[in-house]
Design a protein around this motif. Structure first.
Motif, PDB file in Angstrom:
ATOM      1  N   PRO A   1       0.808  -1.221   0.000  1.00  0.00           N
ATOM      2  CA  PRO A   1       0.000   0.000   0.000  1.00  0.00           C
ATOM      3  C   PRO A   1       0.843   1.275   0.000  1.00  0.00           C
ATOM      4  N   GLU A   2       1.923   1.320   0.802  1.00  0.00           N
ATOM      5  CA  GLU A   2       2.742   2.526   0.855  1.00  0.00           C
ATOM      6  C   GLU A   2       3.345   2.835  -0.508  1.00  0.00           C
TER       7      GLU A   2
ATOM      8  N   ALA B   1       6.158   8.106   1.599  1.00  0.00           N
ATOM      9  CA  ALA B   1       5.018   7.444   2.230  1.00  0.00           C
ATOM     10  C   ALA B   1       5.348   7.307   3.711  1.00  0.00           C
TER      11      ALA B   1
ATOM     12  N   GLY C   1      -1.501   4.997   4.539  1.00  0.00           N
ATOM     13  CA  GLY C   1      -2.491   5.833   3.872  1.00  0.00           C
ATOM     14  C   GLY C   1      -2.034   7.233   3.540  1.00  0.00           C
ATOM     15  N   ARG C   2      -0.903   7.668   4.085  1.00  0.00           N
ATOM     16  CA  ARG C   2      -0.484   9.051   3.886  1.00  0.00           C
ATOM     17  C   ARG C   2       0.860   9.147   3.182  1.00  0.00           C
TER      18      ARG C   2
ATOM     19  N   ASN D   1       0.500   4.014  -2.834  1.00  0.00           N
ATOM     20  CA  ASN D   1       0.056   5.362  -2.511  1.00  0.00           C
ATOM     21  C   ASN D   1       1.065   6.398  -2.986  1.00  0.00           C
ATOM     22  N   LYS D   2       2.336   6.111  -2.802  1.00  0.00           N
ATOM     23  CA  LYS D   2       3.384   7.015  -3.289  1.00  0.00           C
ATOM     24  C   LYS D   2       3.325   7.119  -4.814  1.00  0.00           C
TER      25      LYS D   2
ATOM     26  N   VAL E   1      -7.085   9.872  -3.960  1.00  0.00           N
ATOM     27  CA  VAL E   1      -6.781  10.845  -2.922  1.00  0.00           C
ATOM     28  C   VAL E   1      -8.096  11.249  -2.270  1.00  0.00           C
TER      29      VAL E   1
ATOM     30  N   THR F   1      -3.807  11.882   1.681  1.00  0.00           N
ATOM     31  CA  THR F   1      -4.337  10.626   2.196  1.00  0.00           C
ATOM     32  C   THR F   1      -4.924   9.882   1.007  1.00  0.00           C
ATOM     33  N   VAL F   2      -4.446   8.656   0.805  1.00  0.00           N
ATOM     34  CA  VAL F   2      -4.846   7.865  -0.355  1.00  0.00           C
ATOM     35  C   VAL F   2      -5.535   6.595   0.131  1.00  0.00           C
ATOM     36  N   LYS F   3      -6.690   6.313  -0.455  1.00  0.00           N
ATOM     37  CA  LYS F   3      -7.423   5.092  -0.125  1.00  0.00           C
ATOM     38  C   LYS F   3      -7.891   4.456  -1.425  1.00  0.00           C
TER      39      LYS F   3
ATOM     40  N   THR G   1       0.662   6.734  -6.654  1.00  0.00           N
ATOM     41  CA  THR G   1      -0.534   7.526  -6.982  1.00  0.00           C
ATOM     42  C   THR G   1      -0.227   9.014  -6.905  1.00  0.00           C
TER      43      THR G   1
END
Length: 159
Positions: A14-15, A80, A84-85, A18-19, A109, A103-105, A21
């Motif tokens: 996930p990290e 990251a 989530g952040r 998210n990075k 964002v 914050t990415v889910k 994204t």
């Protein structure tokens, strides 16, 4: 700027995803690819800004008030900090320093916090009880070497 279906990058971690994204969002901003940018943002994006009102550059770009070229967000670091952040920071000499906390889910964002000309420290208050004598761990701290001698107001973001 036509683009087919927008897919946000989602590697296994996930990290990392998210990075990726957030990095894809900055790349799309640099190209002026509004379709990709809008595909990476939740329709109910929560927004928070700290800084001089005239420095709300990202808001003006996202809302279409200004072109992406009015102020160029070129991150010098993208980190990251948890699952989530993601934090990005950039600066242009001594006049402009910014920090973005995303914050990415699920590849979108959902929350955006923008700090302009503000020194930021992010601390994790979840890992400690309220025991006296214990400091919360610092997850991230502003680090623009170009601004080391400049006085900036400081904030602590507790998560």
């Amino acid at each position: 700027m036509a683009s087919n279906d927008v897919e946000s990058p989602m590697p296994a971690e996930p990290e990392t995803g998210n990075k990726a994204t957030v990095t894809a969002l900055y790349e799309a901003l640099a190209r002026g690819d509004t379709e990709t940018v809008s595909g990476l943002l939740a329709h109910d994006l929560e927004w928070w800004f700290h800084g001089p009102p005239q420095c709300q550059h990202m808001m003006r770009v996202f809302t279409g008030e200004s072109a992406h070229s009015e102020f160029r967000f070129e991150p010098r670091s993208v980190t990251a900090i948890d699952d989530g952040r993601v934090i990005a920071e950039g600066w242009e000499g001594a006049k402009a320093y910014w920090v973005h906390v995303w914050t990415v889910k699920d590849g979108l964002v959902t929350q955006f916090r923008e700090y302009f000309n503000t020194w930021l420290t992010v601390r994790d208050l979840r890992r400690l009880g309220w025991e006296a004598g214990h400091e919360s761990p610092t997850l991230w701290q502003s680090g623009p070497r170009d601004l080391a001698t400049r006085s900036l107001p400081g904030l602590v973001l507790a998560i």
